[in-house]
Design a protein around this motif. Structure first.
Motif, mmCIF file in Angstrom:
data_model
loop_
_atom_site.group_PDB
_atom_site.id
_atom_site.type_symbol
_atom_site.label_atom_id
_atom_site.label_comp_id
_atom_site.label_asym_id
_atom_site.label_seq_id
_atom_site.Cartn_x
_atom_site.Cartn_y
_atom_site.Cartn_z
ATOM 1 N N ASN B 40 0.810 -1.221 0.000
ATOM 2 C CA ASN B 40 0.000 0.000 0.000
ATOM 3 C C ASN B 40 0.845 1.273 0.000
ATOM 4 O OD1 ASN B 40 -2.646 -1.033 -0.107
ATOM 5 N ND2 ASN B 40 -2.451 -1.689 2.020
ATOM 6 N N LYS B 63 -7.652 -3.418 -2.143
ATOM 7 C CA LYS B 63 -8.864 -3.981 -1.532
ATOM 8 C C LYS B 63 -9.250 -5.293 -2.189
ATOM 9 C CE LYS B 63 -11.057 0.352 -0.161
ATOM 10 N NZ LYS B 63 -12.168 1.282 -0.431
ATOM 11 N N ARG B 123 -6.406 -11.414 6.452
ATOM 12 C CA ARG B 123 -6.189 -10.390 5.426
ATOM 13 C C ARG B 123 -4.844 -10.532 4.710
ATOM 14 N NH1 ARG B 123 -9.571 -5.870 6.850
ATOM 15 N NH2 ARG B 123 -10.927 -6.569 8.516
ATOM 16 N N ILE B 144 -7.167 -4.867 2.300
ATOM 17 C CA ILE B 144 -8.291 -4.300 3.066
ATOM 18 C C ILE B 144 -9.567 -5.007 2.623
ATOM 19 C CG2 ILE B 144 -9.699 -2.213 3.333
ATOM 20 C CD1 ILE B 144 -7.084 -0.627 3.245
ATOM 21 N N TYR B 145 -10.394 -5.437 3.608
ATOM 22 C CA TYR B 145 -11.689 -6.077 3.279
ATOM 23 C C TYR B 145 -12.801 -5.045 3.376
ATOM 24 C CZ TYR B 145 -9.815 -10.835 3.330
ATOM 25 O OH TYR B 145 -9.133 -11.993 3.044
#
Lengths: 230, 145
Positions: B40, B63, B123, B144-145
């Motif tokens: 990220n 995501k 994750r 990221i969920y």
């Protein structure tokens, strides 16, 4: 791109391997709950129907993925439905666990005395007692909607294959084929778990029933919590 | 006698399941080099048989269940064949999720893919970049969920 036959075979073997590695962990508690709720009856036909229902849902979803060629749009549109199914499944497992141990009088709560004609009472009684073996097919269809990583991966393959076809119908058919192949692969592990739970000497032990009941309640609560946070 | 047979059957089935689970888990590991990656914040770098390779994923933050673009860049020479990426979770077989990469400029390969969501809540994902006939490297990162 892989040939159609090859992709079906790849997805079947994927289903077979994730069945033992992943499905046993994630869907095992559901299968065990359903087996124990049969209380001595043969598990084979109900579980074949449950798996048939599950694969039917996979096939339908695969058809939609293949026809539209879009994974992210379709899963976004069914996300709320999946969350609802996950919560319902968790609650069902909790109730089945409590009823199996005799900690709640299921008949009193859901049917025999209290509002016996109510839709909820009748529906729940049918599900919990599962008098009709045929109940397992729609139950499997419903539980086929449960969110699951490997199912998403297979649906992704169906959408990708659909994108590369010449027509919507061709995409639909290849999507159905891919998901049916994947679903059939997963059946082996889940049937084995069902059969394992059905072993007579295992089912006759009260202590195993009590332990299973506690585990089912824990798993059910886990499902509900996960669904709320999903 | 019958009980003895059933006990043996139970143990045999249990062993079969345990073997299958361990085989599945072990098959997802291997001798590939594994690199922790903060995807990220920017591209991640690693070496495959002496060749410097980077992986970048867009859009950021990364995501699950979204269309993503994967970019693999080489420092030095172009590989003999286009690389590809296999997406998965460390220690968990999630099925084959391969991102096919195509040339997108000098030493750059790009492809589209989706990281699916695991209801377990874990994750951490990995992207195994393979260069045919050269080798592979696994970039491990959080989504990221």
């Amino acid at each position: 791109m892989l040939s159609t036959e090859t992709i079906y075979f790849v997805l079947f073997t994927t289903g077979l391997t994730v069945g033992f590695g992943h499905c046993i962990g994630m869907c095992g508690p559901i299968v065990v709950s359903l087996s124990l709720s049969l209380k001595g009856r043969s598990v084979l036909v109900p579980h074949l129907l449950y798996n048939g229902g599950r694969i039917t849902t996979y096939g339908l979803l695969g058809g939609v993925m293949g026809a539209t060629g879009s994974f992210t749009r379709v899963v976004a549109s069914i996300a709320s439905l999946q969350k609802g199914v996950m919560i319902l499944t968790g609650m069902l497992i909790v109730v089945m666990g409590l009823a199996m141990a005799g900690w709640i009088p299921l008949g009193v709560i859901f049917g025999d005395y209290y509002n016996p004609q109510g839709v909820l009472s009748r529906g729940f009684r049918k599900l919990s007692e599962a008098r009709s073996t045929g109940t397992y097919y729609p139950l499997g269809m419903l539980l086929g909607l449960l969110p699951c990583g490997p199912v998403y991966t297979a649906l992704l393959a169906a959408a990708r294959a659909g994108m590369e076809t010449q027509s919507t119908l061709e995409g639909l058919l290849i999507g159905v084929g891919i998901m049916l192949s994947f679903g059939l692969g997963t059946v082996v592990a889940l049937l084995l778990i069902a059969k394992l739970t059905d072993l007579g000497w295992l089912k006759r032990r009260d202590v195993i029933y009590k332990i299973s009941s506690v585990l089912m309640v824990i798993v059910g609560v886990y499902f509900v919590v996960k669904a709320i946070r999903y | 006698m019958k009980s003895k047979v059933q006990t043996r059957l139970f143990i045999a089935l249990l062993s079969l399941i345990m073997f299958a689970i361990s085989a599945t888990i072990c098959s997802s590991q291997g001798k590939t080099v594994r690199v922790q990656c903060k995807v990220n914040t920017g591209p991640c770098w690693a070496h495959i048989s002496g060749t410097k390779v980077s992986l970048d994923i867009e859009p950021k933050p990364v995501k699950a269940m979204h269309d993503l673009t994967f970019t693999v860049t080489f420092a030095g020479e172009n590989p003999v064949a286009a690389p590809y990426i296999d997406l998965g979770m460390p220690g968990m077989n999630m099925g084959r999720n391969r991102v096919i990469l195509k040339p997108a400029g000098e030493l750059v390969y790009r492809g589209e893919g989706v990281i699916v969501r695991c209801p377990s809540g874990r994750r951490t994902w990995k992207a195994k970049v393979t260069v045919p006939d050269v080798g592979s490297v696994e970039f491990v990162f959080d989504v990221i969920y």
